[in-house]
Motif scaffolding. Structure first.
Motif, short mmCIF file in Angstrom:
data_model
loop_
_atom_site.label_atom_id
_atom_site.label_comp_id
_atom_site.label_asym_id
_atom_site.label_seq_id
_atom_site.Cartn_x
_atom_site.Cartn_y
_atom_site.Cartn_z
N MET A 1 25.63 49.81 29.57
CA MET A 1 26.90 50.12 28.92
C MET A 1 27.58 51.30 29.60
N GLY A 2 26.80 52.30 29.98
CA GLY A 2 27.37 53.44 30.70
C GLY A 2 27.99 53.01 32.02
N LYS A 3 27.30 52.12 32.73
CA LYS A 3 27.84 51.61 33.99
C LYS A 3 29.10 50.79 33.77
N ALA A 4 29.12 50.00 32.70
CA ALA A 4 30.30 49.18 32.39
C ALA A 4 31.51 50.07 32.10
N VAL A 5 31.30 51.11 31.30
CA VAL A 5 32.41 52.01 30.96
C VAL A 5 32.89 52.74 32.21
N THR A 6 31.96 53.24 33.03
CA THR A 6 32.33 53.95 34.25
C THR A 6 33.10 53.04 35.21
N TYR A 7 32.62 51.81 35.38
CA TYR A 7 33.32 50.87 36.26
C TYR A 7 34.74 50.63 35.75
N ALA A 8 34.87 50.39 34.44
CA ALA A 8 36.20 50.14 33.87
C ALA A 8 37.12 51.35 34.07
N GLN A 9 36.60 52.54 33.84
CA GLN A 9 37.41 53.75 34.01
C GLN A 9 37.83 53.91 35.48
N ASN A 10 36.90 53.67 36.40
CA ASN A 10 37.22 53.82 37.82
C ASN A 10 38.24 52.79 38.29
N GLN A 11 38.21 51.60 37.72
CA GLN A 11 39.12 50.54 38.13
C GLN A 11 40.44 50.55 37.34
N TRP A 12 40.51 51.35 36.30
CA TRP A 12 41.66 51.30 35.40
C TRP A 12 43.01 51.48 36.10
N VAL B 1 45.16 46.29 43.59
CA VAL B 1 45.19 45.71 42.25
C VAL B 1 43.75 45.39 41.86
N GLY B 2 43.34 45.88 40.71
CA GLY B 2 41.98 45.63 40.24
C GLY B 2 41.85 44.25 39.63
N CYS B 3 40.63 43.90 39.36
CA CYS B 3 40.32 42.57 38.83
C CYS B 3 39.69 42.70 37.45
N MET B 4 40.38 42.21 36.44
CA MET B 4 39.88 42.31 35.07
C MET B 4 38.61 41.48 34.89
N ALA B 5 38.44 40.41 35.67
CA ALA B 5 37.23 39.60 35.56
C ALA B 5 36.00 40.43 35.92
N HIS B 6 36.13 41.34 36.88
CA HIS B 6 35.00 42.20 37.25
C HIS B 6 34.74 43.24 36.17
N VAL B 7 35.79 43.78 35.58
CA VAL B 7 35.63 44.71 34.46
C VAL B 7 34.94 43.99 33.31
N ARG B 8 35.43 42.82 32.99
CA ARG B 8 34.87 42.03 31.90
C ARG B 8 33.40 41.71 32.14
N ARG B 9 33.07 41.36 33.37
CA ARG B 9 31.70 40.95 33.68
C ARG B 9 30.69 42.05 33.34
N LYS B 10 31.05 43.30 33.56
CA LYS B 10 30.14 44.41 33.25
C LYS B 10 29.81 44.45 31.76
N PHE B 11 30.82 44.25 30.91
CA PHE B 11 30.58 44.25 29.47
C PHE B 11 29.86 42.97 29.03
#
Length: 177
Positions: free
Chosen positions: A152-163, A72-82
């Motif tokens: 921003m590229g890293k944030a999008v990539t992280y979110a896609q990988n964790q989706w 299960v991924g963590c939305m807080a980590h996805v959020r932190r990138k943005f």
């Protein structure tokens, strides 16, 4: 600071495991290890079965491949990138847009915190699912818009990988975003 064979300035790691959830007494365990290798979660989680919520650190990959573990991924980590993008570039509209969408998810979670697991699941299906779809649509449409090495590229990539992993929160009302 006085570990044999190591200088006080060398890195060591505290691995934290916890059990949380609605109506569950939390348990928090701290384990020291001198490394951050993937061997550590394999050892610490040797007998674990069920949902395992972790960040995108690759050291969890092997243990999460087991059939009896659902990552299960963590939305807080996805959020932190943005959030990091927004801090460096406050007028970055896309980062702000994503943060507002994620904020909607956290508002839903706040509203359902005291509900039963069954009701949390139902409300997530009805309300959070729509927001998740909106975020995923934006990620898909903007995946190649930003240089991959930029924030921003890293944030999008992280979110896609964790989706695939953050979406698991929609499968069970006991999970946390």
């Amino acid at each position: 600071l006085k570990e044999s064979g190591k200088t006080p300035q060398s890195k060591s790691y505290m691995w934290v495991r916890s059990r949380h959830g609605p109506k569950i007494n939390p348990i928090i365990l701290f384990d020291y290890d001198p490394t951050r290798s993937g061997e550590v979660p394999n050892r610490l989680l040797k007998d674990f079965k069920g949902y395992l919520q972790v960040d995108g650190y690759g050291g969890y990959d092997e243990v999460c491949r087991r059939a009896d573990i659902i990552r299960v991924g963590c939305m807080a980590h996805v959020r932190r990138k943005f959030y990091e993008v927004q801090q460096v570039s406050p007028k970055q509209g896309d980062a702000n847009h994503l943060l507002l969408l994620i904020q909607k998810l956290y508002k839903i979670e706040e509203d359902i915190r005291e509900k039963t697991i069954k009701n949390r699941f139902k409300i997530r299906q009805e309300e959070s699912g729509t927001v998740f779809k909106e975020i995923k649509l934006w990620l898909d449409e903007n995946e190649n818009k930003y240089p991959p090495q930029g924030l921003m590229g890293k944030a999008v990539t992280y979110a896609q990988n964790q989706w695939p992993y953050v979406m698991h929160v929609l499968k069970d009302g006991q999970l946390s975003i």
